[in-house]
Design an enzyme around this catalytic site. Structure first.
Site, PDB file in Angstrom:
ATOM      1  N   LEU A 149      46.542  34.804  39.208  1.00 49.88           N
ATOM      2  CA  LEU A 149      45.107  35.032  39.094  1.00 49.88           C
ATOM      3  C   LEU A 149      44.522  33.832  38.356  1.00 49.88           C
ATOM      4  O   LEU A 149      45.144  33.325  37.416  1.00 49.88           O
ATOM      5  CB  LEU A 149      44.813  36.320  38.314  1.00 49.88           C
ATOM      6  CG  LEU A 149      45.132  37.653  38.992  1.00 49.88           C
ATOM      7  CD1 LEU A 149      44.878  38.809  38.022  1.00 49.88           C
ATOM      8  CD2 LEU A 149      44.310  37.828  40.259  1.00 49.88           C
ATOM      9  N   ASP A 150      43.339  33.409  38.756  1.00 51.27           N
ATOM     10  CA  ASP A 150      42.684  32.306  38.049  1.00 51.27           C
ATOM     11  C   ASP A 150      42.471  32.673  36.586  1.00 51.27           C
ATOM     12  O   ASP A 150      42.388  33.849  36.227  1.00 51.27           O
ATOM     13  CB  ASP A 150      41.332  31.992  38.690  1.00 51.27           C
ATOM     14  CG  ASP A 150      41.469  31.382  40.074  1.00 51.27           C
ATOM     15  OD1 ASP A 150      42.575  30.933  40.419  1.00 51.27           O
ATOM     16  OD2 ASP A 150      40.464  31.367  40.807  1.00 51.27           O
ATOM     17  N   ALA A 151      42.347  31.666  35.744  1.00 55.88           N
ATOM     18  CA  ALA A 151      42.192  31.908  34.306  1.00 55.88           C
ATOM     19  C   ALA A 151      40.990  32.788  34.005  1.00 55.88           C
ATOM     20  O   ALA A 151      41.032  33.622  33.090  1.00 55.88           O
ATOM     21  CB  ALA A 151      42.075  30.581  33.558  1.00 55.88           C
TER      22      ALA A 151
END
Length: 244
Positions: free
Chosen positions: A101-103
């Site tokens: 998952l993106d930050a």
């Protein structure tokens, strides 16, 4: 224990990732039944594995669902010193995230030391469903929802059809089974709806219900069996590529 490749055994023992285990093996630090281990060595029940002369035992299989908060990176370690999802999970067993998952994306993330299961869940052929709630700029109209549902043309090809439904005037739910890099954000941008906030509400049937951001829990045995059953029941597909 069925026979497994040596690097997978080392990962299960919690000493390194598979890639790190390969380096340990090539450095001659691993022995199996008294002989130097090799990259193509397999380990079966009763075999003796040593790292630097210290005997190793595989850890118990562990499965965790984490409510990933914003600002935390989905990796085991970060060269820039940012907090990682592994830092949040306080367990003896060494678990790693399945997919990414993106930050700035929040929500359901599975971590485990079950390498074969993790590999299959992340593989596009099994078409594991991921459900996102996206708060966007503007208000989605019927045309934008139709395009998302039918598939959107991106620079790396057309996306597969998705399930889409509006939740609030500027929030939609989007269910996909592909996992291209930044896919949801790119799909929404392509139909004129830049993402303000993105939350994964469900992954392979797992939710973060009852979990505050940054909190985690181990899966119940029936949930692990459901994941395995999902992979047994799912015929090979032809979806996109890796993480979600």
């Amino acid at each position: 224990m069925p026979a497994v490749r040596l690097n997978a055994y080392l990962a299960r023992a919690g000493v390194a990732s598979r890639r790190g285990a390969d380096e340990l093996i090539k450095a001659g630090r691993v022995r199996v039944n008294g002989e130097p281990g090799a990259l193509n060595t397999f380990v079966a029940h009763g075999d003796r594995v040593e790292l630097d002369g210290r005997p190793l035992e595989p850890q118990a299989l562990t499965y965790v669902v984490l409510h990933k908060p914003a600002g935390v990176v989905t990796t085991a370690r970060d060269p820039h010193g940012r907090p990682t999802v592994v830092d949040l999970v306080d367990l003896t067993a060494r678990v790693v995230p399945v997919g990414r998952l993106d930050a700035d994306t929040t929500g359901a993330l599975l971590l485990t030391n079950d390498g074969p299961l993790a590999h299959r869940l992340a593989h596009p052929r099994y078409e594991v469903e991921k459900v996102y709630e996206a708060e966007v700029e503007g208000r989605p109209d019927d045309e934008a929802l139709r395009r998302l549902a039918e598939g959107v043309e991106l620079e790396d090809g057309r996306t597969a059809p998705a399930r889409v439904r509006p939740l609030e005037p500027s929030t939609i739910e989007l269910a996909i089974h592909e996992g291209r890099k930044h896919q949801v954000k790119r799909m929404l941008a392509a139909v004129g709806l830049p993402v303000r906030r993105l939350h994964r509400s469900r992954y392979a049937g797992l939710t973060v219900e009852g979990l505050e951001p940054g909190r985690w829990r181990e899966l119940e045995p029936f949930e692990v069996e459901r994941l395995r059953g999902l992979l047994r029941a799912q015929p090979p597909g032809s979806a996109g590529s890796a993480p979600g």
